[in-house]
Design an enzyme around this catalytic site. Structure first.
Site, PDB file in Angstrom:
ATOM      1  N   ASP A 183      -6.760 -13.896   1.150  1.00 30.97           N
ATOM      2  CA  ASP A 183      -7.783 -13.155   1.892  1.00 30.97           C
ATOM      3  C   ASP A 183      -8.658 -12.321   0.951  1.00 30.97           C
ATOM      4  O   ASP A 183      -8.257 -11.983  -0.158  1.00 30.97           O
ATOM      5  CB  ASP A 183      -7.114 -12.212   2.910  1.00 30.97           C
ATOM      6  CG  ASP A 183      -6.166 -11.228   2.239  1.00 30.97           C
ATOM      7  OD1 ASP A 183      -5.480 -11.627   1.279  1.00 30.97           O
ATOM      8  OD2 ASP A 183      -6.118 -10.058   2.662  1.00 30.97           O
ATOM      9  N   GLU A 184      -9.846 -12.012   1.437  1.00 34.42           N
ATOM     10  CA  GLU A 184     -10.716 -10.994   0.842  1.00 34.42           C
ATOM     11  C   GLU A 184     -10.751 -11.081  -0.692  1.00 34.42           C
ATOM     12  O   GLU A 184     -10.441 -10.112  -1.377  1.00 34.42           O
ATOM     13  CB  GLU A 184     -10.243  -9.596   1.277  1.00 34.42           C
ATOM     14  CG  GLU A 184     -10.332  -9.405   2.774  1.00 34.42           C
ATOM     15  CD  GLU A 184      -9.777  -8.057   3.237  1.00 34.42           C
ATOM     16  OE1 GLU A 184     -10.389  -7.456   4.135  1.00 34.42           O
ATOM     17  OE2 GLU A 184      -8.739  -7.585   2.701  1.00 34.42           O
TER      18      GLU A 184
ATOM     19  N   TYR B 169      -3.554  -5.817  15.248  1.00 33.76           N
ATOM     20  CA  TYR B 169      -3.387  -5.048  14.012  1.00 33.76           C
ATOM     21  C   TYR B 169      -2.871  -3.667  14.426  1.00 33.76           C
ATOM     22  O   TYR B 169      -3.594  -2.861  15.004  1.00 33.76           O
ATOM     23  CB  TYR B 169      -4.721  -4.954  13.256  1.00 33.76           C
ATOM     24  CG  TYR B 169      -4.879  -6.029  12.200  1.00 33.76           C
ATOM     25  CD1 TYR B 169      -4.322  -7.297  12.387  1.00 33.76           C
ATOM     26  CD2 TYR B 169      -5.553  -5.780  11.004  1.00 33.76           C
ATOM     27  CE1 TYR B 169      -4.451  -8.274  11.413  1.00 33.76           C
ATOM     28  CE2 TYR B 169      -5.682  -6.754  10.032  1.00 33.76           C
ATOM     29  CZ  TYR B 169      -5.127  -7.999  10.238  1.00 33.76           C
ATOM     30  OH  TYR B 169      -5.253  -8.972   9.277  1.00 33.76           O
TER      31      TYR B 169
ATOM     32  N   TRP C 244      -0.621  -2.814   8.441  1.00 31.59           N
ATOM     33  CA  TRP C 244      -1.137  -2.423   7.120  1.00 31.59           C
ATOM     34  C   TRP C 244      -0.903  -0.928   6.941  1.00 31.59           C
ATOM     35  O   TRP C 244      -0.967  -0.166   7.914  1.00 31.59           O
ATOM     36  CB  TRP C 244      -2.616  -2.781   6.998  1.00 31.59           C
ATOM     37  CG  TRP C 244      -2.857  -4.244   7.212  1.00 31.59           C
ATOM     38  CD1 TRP C 244      -3.292  -4.856   8.350  1.00 31.59           C
ATOM     39  CD2 TRP C 244      -2.603  -5.298   6.271  1.00 31.59           C
ATOM     40  NE1 TRP C 244      -3.345  -6.214   8.170  1.00 31.59           N
ATOM     41  CE2 TRP C 244      -2.931  -6.516   6.908  1.00 31.59           C
ATOM     42  CE3 TRP C 244      -2.142  -5.328   4.952  1.00 31.59           C
ATOM     43  CZ2 TRP C 244      -2.809  -7.751   6.273  1.00 31.59           C
ATOM     44  CZ3 TRP C 244      -2.024  -6.566   4.312  1.00 31.59           C
ATOM     45  CH2 TRP C 244      -2.359  -7.753   4.972  1.00 31.59           C
ATOM     46  N   THR C 245      -0.677  -0.501   5.706  1.00 29.63           N
ATOM     47  CA  THR C 245      -0.135   0.852   5.544  1.00 29.63           C
ATOM     48  C   THR C 245      -0.985   1.796   4.692  1.00 29.63           C
ATOM     49  O   THR C 245      -0.464   2.757   4.130  1.00 29.63           O
ATOM     50  CB  THR C 245       1.292   0.783   4.961  1.00 29.63           C
ATOM     51  OG1 THR C 245       1.240   0.126   3.693  1.00 29.63           O
ATOM     52  CG2 THR C 245       2.243   0.047   5.875  1.00 29.63           C
ATOM     53  N   GLU C 246      -2.302   1.540   4.597  1.00 25.70           N
ATOM     54  CA  GLU C 246      -3.122   2.460   3.800  1.00 25.70           C
ATOM     55  C   GLU C 246      -2.984   3.910   4.282  1.00 25.70           C
ATOM     56  O   GLU C 246      -2.903   4.832   3.472  1.00 25.70           O
ATOM     57  CB  GLU C 246      -4.606   2.060   3.865  1.00 25.70           C
ATOM     58  CG  GLU C 246      -4.958   0.791   3.116  1.00 25.70           C
ATOM     59  CD  GLU C 246      -4.924  -0.446   4.002  1.00 25.70           C
ATOM     60  OE1 GLU C 246      -4.183  -0.443   5.015  1.00 25.70           O
ATOM     61  OE2 GLU C 246      -5.638  -1.409   3.679  1.00 25.70           O
TER      62      GLU C 246
ATOM     63  N   ASP D  43      -0.251  -6.182  -3.787  1.00 29.20           N
ATOM     64  CA  ASP D  43      -1.654  -5.894  -3.485  1.00 29.20           C
ATOM     65  C   ASP D  43      -2.240  -5.117  -4.666  1.00 29.20           C
ATOM     66  O   ASP D  43      -1.542  -4.877  -5.662  1.00 29.20           O
ATOM     67  CB  ASP D  43      -1.798  -5.123  -2.161  1.00 29.20           C
ATOM     68  CG  ASP D  43      -3.068  -5.536  -1.421  1.00 29.20           C
ATOM     69  OD1 ASP D  43      -4.156  -5.396  -2.021  1.00 29.20           O
ATOM     70  OD2 ASP D  43      -2.976  -6.013  -0.279  1.00 29.20           O
TER      71      ASP D  43
ATOM     72  N   ASP E 175      -2.086  -1.152  12.692  1.00 25.10           N
ATOM     73  CA  ASP E 175      -2.609   0.034  11.999  1.00 25.10           C
ATOM     74  C   ASP E 175      -3.796   0.601  12.772  1.00 25.10           C
ATOM     75  O   ASP E 175      -4.138   1.773  12.608  1.00 25.10           O
ATOM     76  CB  ASP E 175      -2.991  -0.278  10.543  1.00 25.10           C
ATOM     77  CG  ASP E 175      -3.906  -1.483  10.383  1.00 25.10           C
ATOM     78  OD1 ASP E 175      -3.808  -2.429  11.197  1.00 25.10           O
ATOM     79  OD2 ASP E 175      -4.718  -1.479   9.439  1.00 25.10           O
TER      80      ASP E 175
ATOM     81  N   ARG F 299       0.856  -1.209   0.000  1.00 25.37           N
ATOM     82  CA  ARG F 299       0.000   0.000   0.000  1.00 25.37           C
ATOM     83  C   ARG F 299       0.879   1.241   0.000  1.00 25.37           C
ATOM     84  O   ARG F 299       0.635   2.181  -0.748  1.00 25.37           O
ATOM     85  CB  ARG F 299      -0.928  -0.006   1.204  1.00 25.37           C
ATOM     86  CG  ARG F 299      -2.265  -0.662   0.978  1.00 25.37           C
ATOM     87  CD  ARG F 299      -2.171  -2.064   0.385  1.00 25.37           C
ATOM     88  NE  ARG F 299      -3.463  -2.711   0.283  1.00 25.37           N
ATOM     89  CZ  ARG F 299      -4.006  -3.427   1.270  1.00 25.37           C
ATOM     90  NH1 ARG F 299      -3.341  -3.632   2.398  1.00 25.37           N
ATOM     91  NH2 ARG F 299      -5.195  -3.976   1.120  1.00 25.37           N
TER      92      ARG F 299
ATOM     93  N   TRP G 244      -6.479 -14.098  11.171  1.00 21.40           N
ATOM     94  CA  TRP G 244      -6.569 -12.638  11.317  1.00 21.40           C
ATOM     95  C   TRP G 244      -7.955 -12.143  11.669  1.00 21.40           C
ATOM     96  O   TRP G 244      -8.114 -11.114  12.296  1.00 21.40           O
ATOM     97  CB  TRP G 244      -6.063 -11.944  10.041  1.00 21.40           C
ATOM     98  CG  TRP G 244      -6.982 -11.969   8.850  1.00 21.40           C
ATOM     99  CD1 TRP G 244      -7.104 -12.973   7.939  1.00 21.40           C
ATOM    100  CD2 TRP G 244      -7.880 -10.936   8.434  1.00 21.40           C
ATOM    101  NE1 TRP G 244      -8.014 -12.631   6.979  1.00 21.40           N
ATOM    102  CE2 TRP G 244      -8.515 -11.385   7.255  1.00 21.40           C
ATOM    103  CE3 TRP G 244      -8.210  -9.669   8.937  1.00 21.40           C
ATOM    104  CZ2 TRP G 244      -9.467 -10.624   6.576  1.00 21.40           C
ATOM    105  CZ3 TRP G 244      -9.160  -8.903   8.259  1.00 21.40           C
ATOM    106  CH2 TRP G 244      -9.771  -9.386   7.095  1.00 21.40           C
TER     107      TRP G 244
ATOM    108  N   HIS H 234      -6.827  -9.251  -4.207  1.00 15.50           N
ATOM    109  CA  HIS H 234      -5.785  -8.237  -3.978  1.00 15.50           C
ATOM    110  C   HIS H 234      -4.753  -8.225  -5.112  1.00 15.50           C
ATOM    111  O   HIS H 234      -3.552  -8.135  -4.875  1.00 15.50           O
ATOM    112  CB  HIS H 234      -5.090  -8.478  -2.627  1.00 15.50           C
ATOM    113  CG  HIS H 234      -5.963  -8.123  -1.445  1.00 15.50           C
ATOM    114  ND1 HIS H 234      -6.201  -6.830  -1.068  1.00 15.50           N
ATOM    115  CD2 HIS H 234      -6.656  -8.912  -0.596  1.00 15.50           C
ATOM    116  CE1 HIS H 234      -7.005  -6.828  -0.012  1.00 15.50           C
ATOM    117  NE2 HIS H 234      -7.299  -8.083   0.284  1.00 15.50           N
TER     118      HIS H 234
HETATM  119  C1  ACM Z   1      -6.177  -8.998   6.003  1.00 16.24           C
HETATM  120  O1  ACM Z   1      -6.170  -8.188   6.944  1.00 16.24           O
HETATM  121  N1  ACM Z   1      -6.891  -8.773   4.921  1.00 16.24           N
HETATM  122  C2  ACM Z   1      -5.393 -10.200   6.077  1.00 16.24           C
END
Ligand code: ACM
Length: 555
Positions: A328-329, A420, A470-472, A188, A422, A159, A395, A259
Site C-alpha cells: 500500500d501507499e 477501520y 491502525w495505531t498512530e 512500517d 481507528d 506505529r 481497504w 512503508h
Molecule cells: C492502509 O490503510 N494503508 C492499508
C-alpha cells in the site's frame, strides 16, 4: 410449560438456530468432563477458562466411581455436523448433561465459547468472584456455524508496539468473539517489530524511534519519550502456538516496497541512495505516507527473501497459509527521480513506476507460491497488474475487492469507510484524538462484506472480512481497547451470523444483547468506549486528530 427464548437472548455473535426454555434448568454442580480422543484441545480450553472462572476441577469420570449428582459435560466430534460447513457445532443442554459437539475441532472450540457465554458474564473472570454461586444453564438446543472462513482483526503493532502479553490477550478476545484471523502489521516507517536473525540491525536500529508526534499530523505536540520494542523469534513462536490452540490463524505482514523507512534506517542500502542520503535517515517519528521507499533492485529482493525465509519458519503453513506483503501507499517520486530506478524500468520492460511496483509484488507472489504459501496484499497491488496467485485486502472501499473478485482472485473486505476501527466512534470534541469518518457501533453492525453488485461466482471469492486497527493515535493497550470495543462485537456478528441486508438488520435486538455483552467485556477487563461516550480519563482534550467530514460513498 415450555418457554421459548428465540434465540438465546444475549449471545454475540447470534447463533444460526437456538431453542431454549427458561422453565427447566441444568444446574452445574462440580461437573465431570468427558473428553474422548480428538477433543483434547477443547477440554484444555474448558478446564483453563471455565475452570478458572468457576473453580471447577472438571475431572474425567472414573469407572466405578460415584458421580451421582454431578452434571456431565461431554465433548464430541461428530463429522456429520461439518455438513453444515467448516467450524460448525451444536450445543445440547438437558437437566444433567451438557453436550458440546463439533463438526471439527474448530467447531468444538466455538461450542466451548458459546457455553461460556451461556453461563453468564462471570464465566469470563479468571477466578471465582463468588465461590458458592450456583451455575445454571437453560435447557435447550443450539446449532451454529460461521458465514465466512476469514473473520479477522488487523493490529498495527508497528506505529505503537504492543508488548507480547497484549497480543496474547487480543488472541483471547478474538476467540471469545469467534473471530479466527489475527493480521499482525509487523513493519512500517515508524518501527520494525520482528527479530530477523540474519539482519540484526532491523531490530537493533529499526525497532526504536526517538520520539513520536502526539496526535495526528496537524498536531504541533510531540511525545519526547523514545518508543519501541519487538518480538523475539521465540515470542512469535509463542504467539503463533497460542493462537493455533484457539483456532486463530496469524497472518504476518512485512510491508514492501513502501512503508519501509525503519528498514532503510537500519540498512541504508535498501533505499534509493542516488536520490536521498539514506544513511542520514532515522526511524520515522511522524505519521502519514512516507517518501522513503525501497529501491527496486535485485539486492533488495534478495534481502527480503532472507526476511521471508525466517518468517516462513516462524509462521508455519498450517497456521499462516497467507503471508501479507503490504504493497500500500508506495509514493513513486523517488523512483521517478532515480536514474537507477528508471534504468530498471527499461531493463525489465515494465510500464513505468506502477510496473515496478507490480514487478516487486509479482516476484514475491511466485516466491511464496514455490514455498506453498499464498500472497495477500493491500488493494494497491492491483495497480500495474495483479500477480497470478495474489489475494487482496480491499481497504480503499469495495472497488479493489470487486475488481479482484471479478478477476477470480480471493478477497478480504476491510473498507476503511466501514471497518477501520481507528476512525472515531462519534462526532464532537469528546472522542480522543478523533480521526477519519464517524463510524458508530450501529454503523459497523450494518457493514456488509459482500457488495450486492458482485456476481455469485465473484462473491464466492470473498473469503470474509477484517476490521483494521491502525495505531498512530493509540499509544497503549487501553487506547486500542477503546477503539476496538465495542465495535468488534458488532463486526464479529457481521462476519459470523447470516444477517439480513443492512437496512433490515435488527439493530435494537443487537443493542439489547450488548447489555449483557458489556458485562462480559467488564469481566474480561476490556477498556471499551461506554455507550454514553468516553470516561474522563479516556479523553485527550486539546490533542488534534484528523476528522473527515461528510459521508463517504458506500460501495
Ligand atoms: C492502509 O490503510 N494503508 C492499508
Amino acid at each position: 410449560m415450555f418457554v421459548e427464548v428465540p434465540p438465546v437472548p444475549d449471545l454475540i455473535p447470534e447463533p444460526r438456530y437456538a431453542r431454549f426454555t427458561t422453565a427447566d434448568e441444568c444446574e452445574l454442580t462440580d461437573p465431570v468432563l468427558v473428553a474422548p480422543p480428538g477433543t483434547e484441545g477443547a477440554a484444555r480450553r474448558l478446564r483453563a477458562e471455565l475452570g478458572a472462572a468457576t473453580g471447577w476441577e472438571l475431572p474425567a469420570p472414573v469407572a466405578g466411581a460415584a458421580h451421582a449428582g454431578r452434571t456431565v459435560i461431554r465433548l464430541a466430534l461428530r463429522p456429520e455436523i461439518a455438513g453444515a460447513g467448516a467450524e460448525s457445532y451444536e450445543v445440547h443442554v438437558t437437566r444433567d448433561l451438557v453436550l458440546l459437539e463439533g463438526g471439527d475441532p474448530a467447531g468444538l472450540h466455538w461450542a466451548v465459547q458459546t457455553l461460556r457465554q451461556l453461563l453468564g458474564p462471570d464465566a469470563y473472570r479468571r477466578a471465582p468472584a463468588a465461590p458458592d454461586r450456583a451455575w445454571r444453564l437453560p435447557v435447550g438446543d443450539l446449532a451454529d456455524g460461521p458465514r465466512f472462513g476469514w473473520r479477522g482483526l488487523m493490529l498495527d503493532v508497528a506505529r505503537h508496539f504492543m508488548p507480547k502479553d497484549g497480543v496474547l490477550r487480543y488472541i483471547d478476545l478474538l476467540a471469545a468473539h469467534k473471530l479466527n484471523v489475527l493480521h499482525l502489521h509487523l513493519t512500517d516507517d515508524q518501527g520494525w517489530r520482528v527479530e530477523i536473525k540474519r539482519y540484526p540491525r532491523l531490530t537493533e536500529v529499526g525497532a526504536w524511534r526517538s520520539r513520536s508526534r502526539w496526535g495526528h499530523r496537524a498536531s504541533p505536540l510531540w511525545n519526547e519519550t523514545p518508543h519501541g520494542g519487538f518480538y523475539t523469534q521465540d515470542d512469535i513462536r509463542e504467539i503463533v502456538a497460542y493462537a493455533a490452540e484457539r483456532h486463530v490463524r496469524v497472518v504476518p505482514e512485512i510491508d514492501v516496497p513502501g512503508h519501509s523507512q525503519a528498514a532503510i534506517a537500519a540498512y541504508p542500502e535498501l533505499g534509493n541512495t542516488d536520490v536521498v542520503d539514506t544513511a542520514a535517515l532515522g526511524v520515522w517519528d511522524d505519521w502519514g505516507v512516507c517518501e522513503n521507499v525501497l529501491a527496486p533492485t535485485e539486492a533488495v529482493l534478495r534481502f527480503y527473501e532472507g526476511v521471508f525465509e525466517e518468517l516462513l519458519e516462524l509462521f508455519p503453513a498450517e497456521v499462516s497459509p497467507f503471508v501479507h506483503v503490504g504493497g500500500d501507499e508506495c509514493p513513486k517520486a523517488q523512483w521517478r527521480a532515480s536514474r537507477a530506478a528508471r534504468a530498471r524500468i527499461r531493463e525489465l520492460g515494465v510500464d513505468g513506476e506502477d510496473g515496478l511496483q507490480a514487478w516487486f509484488i509479482r516476484h514475491f507472489d511466485g516466491w511464496l507460491a514455490e514455498r506453498g504459501r499464498r500472497l495477500i496484499g493491500w488493494d494497491e497491488i492491483l495497480e500495474g497488474g495483479l500477480a497470478p496467485g495474489a489475494a487482496v485486502s480491499s481497504w480503499r472501499g469495495y472497488a479493489g475487492g470487486i475488481a479482484a473478485a471479478e478477476a477470480g482472485h480471493d478477497v478480504v473486505m476491510c473498507p476503511e469507510q466501514q471497518v477501520y476501527l481507528d476512525h472515531r466512534q462519534a462526532p464532537g470534541e469528546d472522542e480522543p484524538m478523533p480521526i477519519g469518518y464517524v463510524r458508530s457501533l450501529a454503523d459497523v453492525y450494518r457493514f456488509e462484506p459482500v457488495p450486492p453488485k458482485l456476481s455469485p461466482e465473484a462473491a464466492a471469492h470473498v473469503l470474509g472480512a477484517q476490521a483494521n486497527m491502525w495505531t498512530e493515535v493509540t499509544e497503549n493497550q487501553s487506547r486500542v481497547d477503546y477503539q476496538v470495543f465495542p465495535r468488534l462485537a458488532a463486526f464479529a456478528e457481521v462476519v459470523w451470523s447470516r444477517l439480513p441486508k443492512p437496512a433490515e438488520r435488527d439493530w435494537a435486538g443487537f443493542e439489547a444483547r450488548m447489555t449483557t455483552h458489556y458485562a462480559r467485556l467488564d469481566a474480561l477487563g476490556v477498556d471499551y468506549r461506554p455507550p454514553g461516550g468516553p470516561l474522563p480519563r479516556q479523553r485527550r482534550p486539546g490533542v488534534l486528530g484528523r476528522p473527515i467530514d461528510g459521508e463517504p460513498p458506500i460501495v
